[in-house]
Design an enzyme around this catalytic site. Structure first.
Site, PDB file in Angstrom:
ATOM      1  N   HIS A   1       7.666  -1.541 -14.787  1.00  0.00           N
ATOM      2  CA  HIS A   1       8.973  -2.000 -14.333  1.00  0.00           C
ATOM      3  C   HIS A   1      10.118  -1.294 -15.058  1.00  0.00           C
ATOM      4  O   HIS A   1      11.284  -1.592 -14.791  1.00  0.00           O
ATOM      5  CB  HIS A   1       9.125  -3.517 -14.533  1.00  0.00           C
ATOM      6  CG  HIS A   1       8.124  -4.327 -13.777  1.00  0.00           C
ATOM      7  ND1 HIS A   1       6.839  -4.530 -14.212  1.00  0.00           N
ATOM      8  CD2 HIS A   1       8.225  -4.969 -12.581  1.00  0.00           C
ATOM      9  CE1 HIS A   1       6.187  -5.274 -13.345  1.00  0.00           C
ATOM     10  NE2 HIS A   1       7.005  -5.555 -12.344  1.00  0.00           N
TER      11      HIS A   1
ATOM     12  N   PHE B   1       9.181  -0.774  -7.678  1.00  0.00           N
ATOM     13  CA  PHE B   1       9.683  -0.131  -8.884  1.00  0.00           C
ATOM     14  C   PHE B   1       9.119   1.286  -8.902  1.00  0.00           C
ATOM     15  O   PHE B   1       7.989   1.516  -8.458  1.00  0.00           O
ATOM     16  CB  PHE B   1       9.232  -0.879 -10.146  1.00  0.00           C
ATOM     17  CG  PHE B   1       9.833  -2.244 -10.296  1.00  0.00           C
ATOM     18  CD1 PHE B   1      10.916  -2.451 -11.138  1.00  0.00           C
ATOM     19  CD2 PHE B   1       9.312  -3.337  -9.605  1.00  0.00           C
ATOM     20  CE1 PHE B   1      11.471  -3.719 -11.281  1.00  0.00           C
ATOM     21  CE2 PHE B   1       9.858  -4.598  -9.745  1.00  0.00           C
ATOM     22  CZ  PHE B   1      10.951  -4.792 -10.590  1.00  0.00           C
TER      23      PHE B   1
ATOM     24  N   ALA C   1       0.875  -1.175   0.000  1.00  0.00           N
ATOM     25  CA  ALA C   1       0.000   0.000   0.000  1.00  0.00           C
ATOM     26  C   ALA C   1       0.911   1.224   0.000  1.00  0.00           C
ATOM     27  O   ALA C   1       1.344   1.688   1.055  1.00  0.00           O
ATOM     28  CB  ALA C   1      -0.918  -0.005   1.231  1.00  0.00           C
ATOM     29  N   GLU C   2       1.219   1.704  -1.189  1.00  0.00           N
ATOM     30  CA  GLU C   2       2.222   2.758  -1.332  1.00  0.00           C
ATOM     31  C   GLU C   2       1.827   4.049  -0.615  1.00  0.00           C
ATOM     32  O   GLU C   2       2.681   4.757  -0.060  1.00  0.00           O
ATOM     33  CB  GLU C   2       2.501   3.024  -2.816  1.00  0.00           C
ATOM     34  CG  GLU C   2       3.188   1.875  -3.549  1.00  0.00           C
ATOM     35  CD  GLU C   2       2.254   0.722  -3.910  1.00  0.00           C
ATOM     36  OE1 GLU C   2       2.745  -0.355  -4.289  1.00  0.00           O
ATOM     37  OE2 GLU C   2       1.016   0.911  -3.806  1.00  0.00           O
TER      38      GLU C   2
END
Length: 680
Positions: free
Chosen positions: A481, A436, A409-410
C-alpha cells in the site's frame, strides 16, 4: 450447403474438397520445408511443426471470416494461418524474418504468423496469453453490437497458465462470443498431459462455468473438425457466449526444431502417430469415395510444388530489415497540444484538489470521446468510485457500458484492455490497473506484453491505454500500500510514465494520456489526492505534453530534480535554505519520467553546477539512478560536486508510522543533503 447440413466426404462439394486438399498439401509442404532453411543458415530458427493438427487447423482458418471475425493463432498454427488466407510467400517471409513479413517485418520470432490488417493478430511467444486479448476483443464486439466472433487457438498445456483461467472465467461472466480452441496433442514440449492436469481432456476443467459450451472433436479429421468449428461459431454468435473446442490431435514431429522427441517418446508411440497422419487419411478418403482420381490429386500436388518454389525464390530475394529501423515504432507519437505546448497556464480560477482535477478530467474526456472506457476494481458500485473515489460519479453519468467493475484479477484488467483496444484505433481505454500500485505485479506479464506490441507489429497495432496507479506512501499503508514501482516500470521501452505533483499537471497529463495513441502509466501520488499543497487552478481544457519538466522554483546555486510526493518537500526545503543561508535552489518537477526532459535538466545543471536528485522510491536502482547517470555522462564538465540522491532506504516500507518515517524521504533528510552539497 444448407444451414443444418453437416460436412462429410459425400456431401461436401468437389470444389470445396479441392480447395481444402490444396491448402493442406501446401501447409504440409511448407511445414516440412521450414527446417531446411535453418540447415542452410537462411533462417526459421524457431519452427513448431503442426503435422498431426491438420484437421482442426484447416477448420479454424476456413471458419474464420476476415471481414467480421478476429483470429489469435499460436506458434504452431501454420495451417490455420494458410487456411485463413496467408500465402506461401507470406509464410516464408515470416519464417526467414524478412522486412516484407506481414506480421511485423521480422521483428517477432519466426513461426508466429499474423496479418493484422485481416484481424489475424500478432501474438506473443508467451504461450496462451492472447486468450485475454481475445476476450478484450470479444468485449468490444459485444459493446459495439458487431456481428462476428473471436477465435483463440492454443495447445492444451498452455491452458495450465493462470491467465487462461482468468480469460475463460471472464468470457463466461461477461457472456462474450469467443471460441477457445485447445489443440490437444498430449505434450507440452516434453511434459506429458498427465503432469499438467488430472482430467484426460483439459476442457473438462471448465465444466462448472456458466454460459460455457464445450465441444469435443477429432482434430485429425477434417470433417469432424469443420463441423465442430461451424457449430462453435454459430453458437457463439447466436448466444453471445463462449465456446471451447477441444480437438484431439497428435504431434507427429518434435515440439520444435530445438527439441528431440526421441528422448521422451518410444518407437511404438512414434509409429502410432505416423499412422494417424491426417493428410494421408484425407487423401485416402478422397480416392476411396471416388471424389477425386489419383491423377487429379497429383495435379493439385504439382500446383503446390510450383507455388512453394515460387514463394521460396521470392523469400530469398526479399529485403532484410534495416538495422536503422530499430527505433521506429517503439511508441506512437503523442497527442500534441497547440494551446499549451509547454504545459503552462496563467489561469487564476478556484483551486481544485488533485483528486478533483483527475475526476473532472476523466468526465470531460468521456464527454469528448464516446469511445472511451474505464474499468478496474471497486470503481463503479453505487456511490463508490474507486477506493479513493477518483472515478466517483462516472458510472452514473456514462453508464455501465462504458464504466464498470473488473474482477480482482490484475492480469485480466490489463490483458482485456490490450484486446479491446485492438478492435478499433479510435477506442481509448483507462484502467485502474490495481487498487494500489504495489498490487500491480500480477499484471506484469500483460504489461510487458503490451509495451512491445506496437514495435513487434511494426506499428500495425497501438495499445491506446492509460493505466492509472495510486502510488507511494505517507499514508501509513505499509507493504502493498506504500511502495513505489516506477523505477522498475521505466526499464521497459514502449510505455510512457508520468508522475504529477499538482492538480493542474495531473489534469493536463491525464488529458494528454487519454488523447494519445500508445500506452501511458499514470502514477498518482495518493497522499496528495486531498492535500491542499497539491491544489491548483485548473483550466477546463488544460493539457501537459509528455517530456516537459516544470521549474517550480528558480535558483542558481543548486538544482534539485524531483517528482511526485517529494516535489512539495523540495520546494519547502529550497525556501528554507534561501531564508537561512541566502542560497537559491532551483527545483525541477519532472512531471514525466519517460520521456524525460533532458534539456531542462542539463540547462539547469550548467547554471547551478550542483545536483540533488530526490524521489520517494528507493535510492538503490530507483529512477534517480538514470537521472544521475545521464548528468554524469552528458554534463560532467559542468559539475562542481558529485550528483547526490535522496530517497527511500533499501527496505520495504513499514506499516508502523515510526518505521515509515525512518524509511521514506522527508524535509529533514532533503535539507541535510542539500546543505552538504551547497557547502561542497
Amino acid at each position: 450447403m444448407t444451414e443444418n447440413k453437416k460436412y462429410s466426404i459425400k456431401s461436401t462439394s468437389k470444389e470445396l474438397l479441392s480447395r481444402w486438399y490444396h491448402l493442406m498439401t501446401l501447409g504440409r509442404a511448407l511445414d516440412e520445408k521450414a527446417p531446411n532453411y535453418l540447415k542452410q543458415a537462411i533462417g526459421w530458427s524457431y519452427h513448431a511443426p503442426y503435422a498431426g493438427h491438420d484437421g482442426i487447423q484447416l477448420a479454424i482458418g476456413q471458419t474464420f471470416n476476415k471481414e467480421t471475425d478476429h483470429l489469435f493463432p499460436y506458434y504452431r498454427d501454420m495451417l490455420t494461418s494458410i487456411s485463413a488466407g496467408l500465402t506461401a510467400e507470406e509464410v516464408i517471409f515470416n519464417g526467414i524474418s524478412k522486412d516484407t513479413d506481414v506480421a511485423g517485418g521480422g521483428r517477432h520470432m519466426s513461426n508466429h504468423f499474423a496479418k493484422p490488417e485481416w484481424n489475424i493478430h500478432n501474438v506473443s511467444s508467451c504461450t496462451g496469453n492472447h486468450t485475454l486479448h481475445a476476450v478484450g476483443v470479444g468485449r468490444a464486439i459485444k459493446k459495439y453490437h458487431h456481428k462476428g466472433v473471436v477465435f483463440s487457438s492454443q495447445g492444451e498445456s498452455s491452458v495450465s497458465e493462470g491467465y487462461v483461467y482468468e480469460a475463460i472465467n471472464g468470457a463466461t461472466n461477461e457472456q462474450l462470443p469467443v471460441v477457445f480452441v485447445f489443440q490437444d496433442n498430449g505434450y507440452g514440449i516434453s511434459v506429458p498431459k498427465k503432469d499438467q492436469t488430472a482430467n484426460r481432456k483439459v476442457a473438462d476443467n471448465f465444466r462448472g462455468l456458466k454460459y460455457l459450451k464445450i465441444i469435443h472433436c477429432n482434430g485429425k479429421d477434417v470433417f469432424d473438425s469443420m463441423n465442430a468449428m461451424k457449430e462453435a461459431k454459430e453458437y457463439a454468435m447466436e448466444n453471445s457466449t463462449p465456446v471451447i473446442v477441444q480437438a484431439n490431435c497428435v504431434r507427429m514431429g518434435s515440439h520444435s526444431n530445438s527439441d528431440k522427441h526421441e528422448l521422451y517418446r518410444d518407437n511404438a508411440e512414434l509409429n502410432y502417430v505416423r499412422e494417424y497422419d491426417p493428410l494421408a487419411k484425407f487423401r485416402r478418403l478422397l480416392v476411396r469415395y471416388k471424389r477425386f482420381t489419383e491423377e487429379e490429386l497429383l495435379a493439385i500436388e504439382a500446383e503446390v510444388k510450383l507455388e512453394v518454389k515460387k514463394a521460396h525464390k521470392a523469400g530469398l530475394t526479399a529485403p532484410d530489415p534495416d538495422p536503422a529501423s530499430i527505433y521506429d515504432f517503439v511508441i506512437p507519437e503523442a497527442y500534441v497540444s497547440e494551446k499549451y505546448p509547454e504545459g503552462l497556464h496563467d489561469y487564476t480560477g478556484n483551486k481544485l484538489k488533485l483528486i478533483e482535477g483527475l475526476n473532472e478530467t476523466l468526465k470531460a474526456e468521456f464527454r469528448h470521446n464516446p469511445d472511451t472506457f474505464l474499468w478496474g476494481q471497486d470503481i463503479a458500485n453505487k456511490e463508490k468510485g474507486g477506493i479513493f473515489n477518483v472515478s466517483k460519479g462516472m458510472q452514473q453519468e456514462f453508464g455501465k457500458e462504458r464504466v464498470f467493475n473488473a474482477p480482482i484479477a490484475e492480469d485480466y484488467i490489463m490483458g482485456t484492455a490490450n484486446g479491446m483496444s485492438r478492435f478499433s484505433d479510435k477506442i481509448r481505454i483507462v484502467v485502474e490497473g490495481a487498487e494500489f500500485a504495489d498490487y500491480f505485479w500480477p499484471a506484469m506479464e500483460q504489461f510487458v506484453e503490451t509495451t512491445h506490441d506496437f514495435w513487434r507489429s511494426k506499428g500495425q497495432y497501438s495499445p491506446n491505454i492509460t493505466v492509472r496507479l495510486a502510488s507511494g506512501g505517507y499514508i501509513g499503508g505499509g507493504l502493498y500500500h506504500s511502495q513505489n514501482i516506477e523505477g522498475a516500470l521505466s526499464t521497459f521501452p514502449g510505455v510512457r510514465i508520468v508522475y504529477p505533483s499538482y492538480a493542474d499537471d495531473a489534469a493536463g497529463l491525464l488529458r494528454t494520456s487519454m488523447r494519445s495513441r500508445g500506452m501511458t502509466v499514470f502514477m498518482e501520488p495518493k497522499a496528495l489526492y486531498n492535500d491542499p499543497k497539491a491544489a491548483a487552478p485548473v483550466p477546463e481544457d488544460f493539457e501537459v505534453p509528455f517530456g516537459k519538466a516544470r521549474v517550480r522554483r528558480e535558483g542558481s546555486d543548486l538544482t534539485i530534480i524531483t517528482y511526485g510526493n517529494t516535489t512539495h518537500m523540495c520546494v519547502e526545503v529550497a525556501d528554507k535554505l534561501a531564508e537561512e543561508t541566502g542560497k537559491q535552489v532551483e527545483v525541477i518537477d519532472l512531471r514525466t519520467l519517460v520521456p524525460m526532459d533532458k534539456e531542462t535538466i542539463l540547462k539547469s545543471v550548467a547554471k547551478t553546477n550542483k545536483v540533488l536528485v530526490v524521489h520517494e522510491d528507493k535510492v538503490f536502482s530507483g529512477f534517480g539512478a538514470e537521472i544521475s547517470a545521464t548528468i554524469t555522462e552528458e554534463a560532467f564538465q559542468n559539475l562542481d560536486a558529485p550528483v547526490r540522491r535522496v530517497g527511500s532506504a533499501f527496505t520495504p516500507v513499514g506499516f508502523n508510522r515510526i518505521l515509515e518515517k525512518a524509511i521514506l524521504p522527508n524535509n529533514d533528510k532533503i535539507f541535510v543533503a542539500a546543505k552538504e552539497l551547497l557547502e561542497y
